[in-house]
Design a protein around this motif. Sequence first.
Motif, PDB file in Angstrom:
ATOM      1  N   GLN A  65      -6.230 -12.501 -33.505  1.00 15.44           N
ATOM      2  CA  GLN A  65      -6.658 -11.110 -33.405  1.00 15.44           C
ATOM      3  C   GLN A  65      -5.640 -10.295 -32.621  1.00 15.44           C
ATOM      4  O   GLN A  65      -4.833 -10.833 -31.870  1.00 15.44           O
ATOM      5  CB  GLN A  65      -8.009 -11.057 -32.713  1.00 15.44           C
ATOM      6  N   ASP A  71      -7.726  -5.293 -34.071  1.00 16.33           N
ATOM      7  CA  ASP A  71      -9.110  -5.776 -34.046  1.00 16.33           C
ATOM      8  C   ASP A  71      -9.900  -5.195 -32.882  1.00 16.33           C
ATOM      9  O   ASP A  71     -11.101  -4.973 -32.993  1.00 16.33           O
ATOM     10  CB  ASP A  71      -9.115  -7.311 -33.937  1.00 16.33           C
ATOM     11  N   ARG A 116     -10.775  -1.808 -42.744  1.00 11.78           N
ATOM     12  CA  ARG A 116     -10.915  -3.267 -42.646  1.00 11.78           C
ATOM     13  C   ARG A 116     -12.373  -3.690 -42.471  1.00 11.78           C
ATOM     14  O   ARG A 116     -12.681  -4.870 -42.400  1.00 11.78           O
ATOM     15  CB  ARG A 116     -10.087  -3.790 -41.462  1.00 11.78           C
ATOM     16  N   LYS A 117     -13.244  -2.716 -42.321  1.00 11.50           N
ATOM     17  CA  LYS A 117     -14.672  -2.969 -42.079  1.00 11.50           C
ATOM     18  C   LYS A 117     -14.888  -3.938 -40.907  1.00 11.50           C
ATOM     19  O   LYS A 117     -15.716  -4.844 -40.956  1.00 11.50           O
ATOM     20  CB  LYS A 117     -15.346  -3.516 -43.345  1.00 11.50           C
ATOM     21  N   SER A 118     -14.115  -3.718 -39.883  1.00 15.82           N
ATOM     22  CA  SER A 118     -14.190  -4.613 -38.728  1.00 15.82           C
ATOM     23  C   SER A 118     -13.474  -3.975 -37.542  1.00 15.82           C
ATOM     24  O   SER A 118     -12.498  -3.251 -37.718  1.00 15.82           O
ATOM     25  CB  SER A 118     -13.508  -5.932 -39.102  1.00 15.82           C
ATOM     26  N   THR A 155     -13.663  -3.696 -32.798  1.00 15.92           N
ATOM     27  CA  THR A 155     -14.469  -3.543 -31.584  1.00 15.92           C
ATOM     28  C   THR A 155     -13.770  -2.552 -30.658  1.00 15.92           C
ATOM     29  O   THR A 155     -12.583  -2.711 -30.371  1.00 15.92           O
ATOM     30  CB  THR A 155     -14.630  -4.907 -30.872  1.00 15.92           C
ATOM     31  N   GLY A 169     -19.217  -2.076 -39.806  1.00 13.67           N
ATOM     32  CA  GLY A 169     -18.961  -3.345 -39.121  1.00 13.67           C
ATOM     33  C   GLY A 169     -18.175  -3.170 -37.832  1.00 13.67           C
ATOM     34  O   GLY A 169     -17.579  -4.114 -37.317  1.00 13.67           O
ATOM     35  N   ILE A 170     -18.156  -1.927 -37.323  1.00 13.30           N
ATOM     36  CA  ILE A 170     -17.394  -1.657 -36.093  1.00 13.30           C
ATOM     37  C   ILE A 170     -18.360  -1.573 -34.912  1.00 13.30           C
ATOM     38  O   ILE A 170     -19.401  -0.916 -34.984  1.00 13.30           O
ATOM     39  CB  ILE A 170     -16.596  -0.341 -36.227  1.00 13.30           C
ATOM     40  N   LYS A 206     -19.821 -11.682 -34.865  1.00 15.71           N
ATOM     41  CA  LYS A 206     -19.763 -10.402 -35.590  1.00 15.71           C
ATOM     42  C   LYS A 206     -21.114  -9.696 -35.740  1.00 15.71           C
ATOM     43  O   LYS A 206     -21.174  -8.476 -35.887  1.00 15.71           O
ATOM     44  CB  LYS A 206     -19.188 -10.634 -37.001  1.00 15.71           C
TER      45      LYS A 206
END
Length: 237
Positions: free
Chosen positions: A3, A81, A128-130, A132, A173-174, A219
């Motif tokens: 990551q 990420d 990226r649908k991801s 944090t 997804g964040i 996740k």
Amino acid sequence: KEQVAIVTGASRGIGKEIAVKLAEQGMKLAVAGSSEEINNTAEELKQKGFSDVIAVQTDVSDEQQVKNLVEKTVEAFGQVDVLVNNAGIGFFKLAEEVTVEEWKKLFEVNVQGVFLGAKAVLPHMKERKSGTIITISSDVGRYTIPNGSAYTASKYAVQGFSGALAQEVREYGIRVGTINPGMVDTYFADSEQGLPEKHDWLKVEDIANAVVYMASAPKHMLIDEIVIHPLVQNYPI
Ligand code: NJP
């Protein structure tokens, strides 16, 4: 899979230790600070054996510089990420003694800086649908203290911003959360790290460990907020 994290305000204090702990987790890192001191952080990390580190001198209150920070990170490592909005300043005095310049600067760094970091990284994270986004706010983002009108107002603003943002980006997804420390032994508010009178305060690693916990949670899990005080701190509820 490896990551990539961006840590702002990593020249010293809490941010520098967050960088160390995330590197120990195997993350690639972009460290940012407004002064040239940020290069020392990258150098020290490399000396510890973490080679995937870049330093990008960045004033978080400047939109172009923050955009550049994200671009340089993606160029170097291909993705982002985790964004840790840690950069922050503070001072404590009576409201009537705060100058407009001090007030503006405080809000530009503490509040606008968090907004700009999120704004710059979100298109990438959405794609990226991801992702944090962790912001080091403060316990005084939750209650008020005398002499803290300006600082407290800035951290209340950060709490409001982060809470609303968390709801906006969940569907992508964040995850957006805050870490709210009490007194931490750093250089904060013109202090020095390691002064004897701060012996029982929180250590930078206490906060860095909380960042690791938040960033590496499974996740499906959003940690909205972590509040941490030193046992010796007498705080209002
Ligand atoms: O402070 P300090 P902390 N753009 O002074 C950087 C919060 N907090 O580690 O810019 C980019 O040791 C500066 O680097 P440089 C606090 O509000 C603390 O305690 O190169 N970076 C340095 O690396 C803040 O959000 C306590 O000079 C900028 C770092 O920020 C966070 O914790 C309690 C910058 C500051 O290091 C980290 O502060 C609490 C800019 N414009 C919350 N301006 C506490 N210590 O007790 C500064 O509740 N930096």
